[in-house]
Design a protein around this motif. Sequence first.
Motif, PDB file in Angstrom:
ATOM      1  N   MET A   1     141.031  27.936  81.895  1.00 13.01           N
ATOM      2  CA  MET A   1     141.202  26.569  81.410  1.00 13.01           C
ATOM      3  C   MET A   1     142.207  26.543  80.260  1.00 13.01           C
ATOM      4  O   MET A   1     142.034  27.223  79.249  1.00 13.01           O
ATOM      5  CB  MET A   1     139.852  26.023  80.937  1.00 13.01           C
ATOM      6  N   LYS A   2     143.271  25.745  80.432  1.00 11.19           N
ATOM      7  CA  LYS A   2     144.243  25.565  79.365  1.00 11.19           C
ATOM      8  C   LYS A   2     143.781  24.431  78.460  1.00 11.19           C
ATOM      9  O   LYS A   2     143.119  23.492  78.907  1.00 11.19           O
ATOM     10  CB  LYS A   2     145.614  25.235  79.954  1.00 11.19           C
ATOM     11  N   ILE A   3     144.123  24.519  77.189  1.00 12.31           N
ATOM     12  CA  ILE A   3     143.784  23.451  76.254  1.00 12.31           C
ATOM     13  C   ILE A   3     145.038  23.034  75.502  1.00 12.31           C
ATOM     14  O   ILE A   3     145.908  23.852  75.210  1.00 12.31           O
ATOM     15  CB  ILE A   3     142.657  23.867  75.283  1.00 12.31           C
ATOM     16  N   ALA A   4     145.119  21.738  75.206  1.00 15.44           N
ATOM     17  CA  ALA A   4     146.307  21.185  74.563  1.00 15.44           C
ATOM     18  C   ALA A   4     145.909  20.018  73.689  1.00 15.44           C
ATOM     19  O   ALA A   4     144.776  19.524  73.749  1.00 15.44           O
ATOM     20  CB  ALA A   4     147.324  20.742  75.617  1.00 15.44           C
ATOM     21  N   THR A   5     146.840  19.576  72.878  1.00 13.46           N
ATOM     22  CA  THR A   5     146.653  18.356  72.106  1.00 13.46           C
ATOM     23  C   THR A   5     147.864  17.474  72.318  1.00 13.46           C
ATOM     24  O   THR A   5     148.838  17.869  72.968  1.00 13.46           O
ATOM     25  CB  THR A   5     146.428  18.657  70.614  1.00 13.46           C
ATOM     26  N   GLU A   6     147.798  16.252  71.773  1.00 14.43           N
ATOM     27  CA  GLU A   6     148.868  15.293  72.036  1.00 14.43           C
ATOM     28  C   GLU A   6     149.165  14.452  70.805  1.00 14.43           C
ATOM     29  O   GLU A   6     148.264  14.108  70.033  1.00 14.43           O
ATOM     30  CB  GLU A   6     148.478  14.384  73.203  1.00 14.43           C
ATOM     31  N   VAL A   7     150.435  14.120  70.641  1.00 16.70           N
ATOM     32  CA  VAL A   7     150.880  13.248  69.556  1.00 16.70           C
ATOM     33  C   VAL A   7     150.560  11.806  69.930  1.00 16.70           C
ATOM     34  O   VAL A   7     150.839  11.380  71.057  1.00 16.70           O
ATOM     35  CB  VAL A   7     152.397  13.414  69.332  1.00 16.70           C
ATOM     36  N   PRO A   8     149.976  11.008  69.032  1.00 15.11           N
ATOM     37  CA  PRO A   8     149.643   9.619  69.348  1.00 15.11           C
ATOM     38  C   PRO A   8     150.883   8.822  69.746  1.00 15.11           C
ATOM     39  O   PRO A   8     151.977   9.065  69.237  1.00 15.11           O
ATOM     40  CB  PRO A   8     149.041   9.086  68.045  1.00 15.11           C
ATOM     41  N   TRP A   9     150.701   7.858  70.642  1.00 13.61           N
ATOM     42  CA  TRP A   9     151.837   7.097  71.128  1.00 13.61           C
ATOM     43  C   TRP A   9     151.797   5.617  70.749  1.00 13.61           C
ATOM     44  O   TRP A   9     152.818   4.942  70.821  1.00 13.61           O
ATOM     45  CB  TRP A   9     151.917   7.186  72.652  1.00 13.61           C
ATOM     46  N   LYS A  26     147.370  27.911  65.828  1.00 10.44           N
ATOM     47  CA  LYS A  26     146.625  29.022  65.234  1.00 10.44           C
ATOM     48  C   LYS A  26     145.357  29.332  66.032  1.00 10.44           C
ATOM     49  O   LYS A  26     144.981  30.505  66.188  1.00 10.44           O
ATOM     50  CB  LYS A  26     146.245  28.663  63.793  1.00 10.44           C
ATOM     51  N   PHE A  27     144.718  28.292  66.573  1.00  5.18           N
ATOM     52  CA  PHE A  27     143.457  28.468  67.295  1.00  5.18           C
ATOM     53  C   PHE A  27     143.650  28.758  68.784  1.00  5.18           C
ATOM     54  O   PHE A  27     142.678  28.761  69.540  1.00  5.18           O
ATOM     55  CB  PHE A  27     142.581  27.227  67.128  1.00  5.18           C
ATOM     56  N   GLY A  28     144.869  28.997  69.208  1.00 12.70           N
ATOM     57  CA  GLY A  28     145.104  29.440  70.572  1.00 12.70           C
ATOM     58  C   GLY A  28     145.310  28.355  71.607  1.00 12.70           C
ATOM     59  O   GLY A  28     145.235  28.633  72.805  1.00 12.70           O
ATOM     60  N   PHE A  29     145.574  27.118  71.170  1.00 11.22           N
ATOM     61  CA  PHE A  29     145.872  26.064  72.139  1.00 11.22           C
ATOM     62  C   PHE A  29     147.149  26.419  72.897  1.00 11.22           C
ATOM     63  O   PHE A  29     148.064  27.031  72.351  1.00 11.22           O
ATOM     64  CB  PHE A  29     146.042  24.720  71.438  1.00 11.22           C
ATOM     65  N   ASP A  30     147.214  25.995  74.152  1.00 15.84           N
ATOM     66  CA  ASP A  30     148.323  26.379  75.017  1.00 15.84           C
ATOM     67  C   ASP A  30     149.534  25.469  74.901  1.00 15.84           C
ATOM     68  O   ASP A  30     150.658  25.904  75.159  1.00 15.84           O
ATOM     69  CB  ASP A  30     147.862  26.379  76.481  1.00 15.84           C
ATOM     70  N   LEU A 330     131.283  20.049  76.258  1.00 12.61           N
ATOM     71  CA  LEU A 330     132.564  20.530  76.779  1.00 12.61           C
ATOM     72  C   LEU A 330     132.461  21.299  78.097  1.00 12.61           C
ATOM     73  O   LEU A 330     133.372  21.192  78.936  1.00 12.61           O
ATOM     74  CB  LEU A 330     133.261  21.400  75.729  1.00 12.61           C
ATOM     75  N   PRO A 331     131.408  22.073  78.359  1.00 14.91           N
ATOM     76  CA  PRO A 331     131.356  22.775  79.649  1.00 14.91           C
ATOM     77  C   PRO A 331     131.491  21.867  80.864  1.00 14.91           C
ATOM     78  O   PRO A 331     132.037  22.280  81.891  1.00 14.91           O
ATOM     79  CB  PRO A 331     129.984  23.469  79.603  1.00 14.91           C
ATOM     80  N   ALA A 332     131.003  20.647  80.777  1.00 18.03           N
ATOM     81  CA  ALA A 332     131.164  19.720  81.905  1.00 18.03           C
ATOM     82  C   ALA A 332     132.639  19.442  82.166  1.00 18.03           C
ATOM     83  O   ALA A 332     133.071  19.307  83.323  1.00 18.03           O
ATOM     84  CB  ALA A 332     130.418  18.415  81.626  1.00 18.03           C
ATOM     85  N   TRP A 333     133.420  19.364  81.108  1.00 18.77           N
ATOM     86  CA  TRP A 333     134.863  19.173  81.265  1.00 18.77           C
ATOM     87  C   TRP A 333     135.521  20.443  81.792  1.00 18.77           C
ATOM     88  O   TRP A 333     136.423  20.374  82.637  1.00 18.77           O
ATOM     89  CB  TRP A 333     135.482  18.766  79.932  1.00 18.77           C
ATOM     90  N   PHE A 334     135.074  21.595  81.312  1.00 19.72           N
ATOM     91  CA  PHE A 334     135.648  22.854  81.796  1.00 19.72           C
ATOM     92  C   PHE A 334     135.389  23.039  83.291  1.00 19.72           C
ATOM     93  O   PHE A 334     136.182  23.672  83.989  1.00 19.72           O
ATOM     94  CB  PHE A 334     135.062  24.037  81.022  1.00 19.72           C
ATOM     95  N   ASP A 335     134.286  22.481  83.785  1.00 19.06           N
ATOM     96  CA  ASP A 335     133.916  22.615  85.193  1.00 19.06           C
ATOM     97  C   ASP A 335     134.285  21.386  86.024  1.00 19.06           C
ATOM     98  O   ASP A 335     133.810  21.228  87.147  1.00 19.06           O
ATOM     99  CB  ASP A 335     132.403  22.859  85.318  1.00 19.06           C
ATOM    100  N   SER A 336     135.134  20.530  85.501  1.00 20.71           N
ATOM    101  CA  SER A 336     135.413  19.241  86.138  1.00 20.71           C
ATOM    102  C   SER A 336     136.396  19.320  87.288  1.00 20.71           C
ATOM    103  O   SER A 336     136.585  18.338  88.013  1.00 20.71           O
ATOM    104  CB  SER A 336     135.962  18.260  85.090  1.00 20.71           C
ATOM    105  N   GLY A 337     137.056  20.452  87.458  1.00 24.68           N
ATOM    106  CA  GLY A 337     138.111  20.564  88.452  1.00 24.68           C
ATOM    107  C   GLY A 337     139.486  20.509  87.847  1.00 24.68           C
ATOM    108  O   GLY A 337     140.481  20.815  88.519  1.00 24.68           O
ATOM    109  N   ALA A 338     139.583  20.107  86.579  1.00 19.49           N
ATOM    110  CA  ALA A 338     140.867  20.158  85.873  1.00 19.49           C
ATOM    111  C   ALA A 338     141.200  21.609  85.548  1.00 19.49           C
ATOM    112  O   ALA A 338     140.309  22.446  85.394  1.00 19.49           O
ATOM    113  CB  ALA A 338     140.799  19.323  84.602  1.00 19.49           C
ATOM    114  N   THR A 339     142.485  21.893  85.424  1.00 21.01           N
ATOM    115  CA  THR A 339     142.909  23.230  85.007  1.00 21.01           C
ATOM    116  C   THR A 339     143.350  23.249  83.547  1.00 21.01           C
ATOM    117  O   THR A 339     143.525  24.304  82.963  1.00 21.01           O
ATOM    118  CB  THR A 339     144.069  23.734  85.878  1.00 21.01           C
ATOM    119  N   GLY A 340     143.533  22.055  82.976  1.00 20.63           N
ATOM    120  CA  GLY A 340     143.916  21.946  81.582  1.00 20.63           C
ATOM    121  C   GLY A 340     143.357  20.668  80.988  1.00 20.63           C
ATOM    122  O   GLY A 340     143.199  19.659  81.692  1.00 20.63           O
ATOM    123  N   LEU A 341     143.042  20.689  79.706  1.00 19.86           N
ATOM    124  CA  LEU A 341     142.518  19.524  79.006  1.00 19.86           C
ATOM    125  C   LEU A 341     143.422  19.199  77.831  1.00 19.86           C
ATOM    126  O   LEU A 341     143.737  20.076  77.022  1.00 19.86           O
ATOM    127  CB  LEU A 341     141.088  19.779  78.523  1.00 19.86           C
TER     128      LEU A 341
END
Length: 374
Positions: A1-9, A26-30, A330-341
């Motif tokens: 599972m990849k993890i990311a953040t986003e700049v507000p739009w 620093k915390f390993g986000f992709d 969060l585990p429900a999201w990790f198991d949701s079928g997405a490959t990245g959040l």
Amino acid sequence: MKIATEVPWGERRFTLPLERIRRCEKFGFDAVFTAEGVGGDSLTPLGYLAAVTKRMQLGTHVATLTARPPTTLAQGLMTIDAMAGGGRLIAGIGGGFPSSAEGWHGVPWARPVSRMREYVDVVRQVFDTAGAYAADGTEIEPTELYAEGVRERLGAAVTLQGTHFRIPFDGPGSLGLRPWVNTLERAPMPPVVLAAVGPAMIALTAEIADGWFPWGFAPGMMPAFEPLLAAGFERAGPEKRRDDFDIWAIVDLVVSEDVRAGLDRFRSYIVDWAEPLRFQTEALGFSGLCDRLTELTAAGRHAEALAAVPDELVDTMFLVGSHRRIAERLPAWFDSGATGLVFRYGPQVQLGRHADLVEDLDVWETISRAAGRL
């Protein structure tokens, strides 16, 4: 599972959440994504982030198709990738909305699916043909390409005579000029990830793209989307592998010890977008809800519409609660079928009503630990 953040739009004053982005790296986000509506654009901040990050991928979520020609988008992405050191880009593209296409960009909205197909074709061609080289492999001085006779020597160039894009232009009044290439040295082709909502666009995404940004996605919805994706993969043929296809789901969250108050911040999102979210809410078992919300809103009974949004639905579509509660959900999201959040902080609509909201910067470490990065 990849993890990311986003700049507000959607803010009235554009700001980069640099402290969050530094923490996420620093915390390993992709990855970190930038967005655009009809305020700030997505490419400018991405160029800035190329200078202040070292490892994370840099993506657009999304660059709006009608805002710029496909050659211009590819040109911007290649420039940013060069500044970022190469191979760090994700080309997120979306069709936008009829209102922004015709009311802001001044281009017709008609046939968005076929337009997206042509657009992606051109973007990929720009990367594939980049570099000024003759057919025999010898270099051509980039500034010389302004001469027609020099471009005639190119071994490859960007060409598309489609319905929406004609490169080189050959319509009424054209000068019959030869096509171009991007004169930068070839860069790694970034994964192309499309934002798709309607069935035809979702199927096209599975067919031609490297990934998908689903809208309004939540755990439990993937079975409803599978037939649409399968149709696209089938059209692509056996060379297209589902294992190589990314699904970047958006997760909006708020840290709040008062869970009900946190959920209340997101109710207006579901009310305001009730009709476009019909497929998603029904996929979660809430049949008839969108009709009820639309009816109440049309009657001017907005408070009743907010109260009619079930807590369970809000709690499924968004992350709300203490750090511990968020980690537990969060585990429900990790198991949701997405490959990245892609995690975003706070509501993404009616931001003026949430001026009191202060981002909890410690939640990014909580997410990283739940994802096994720390």
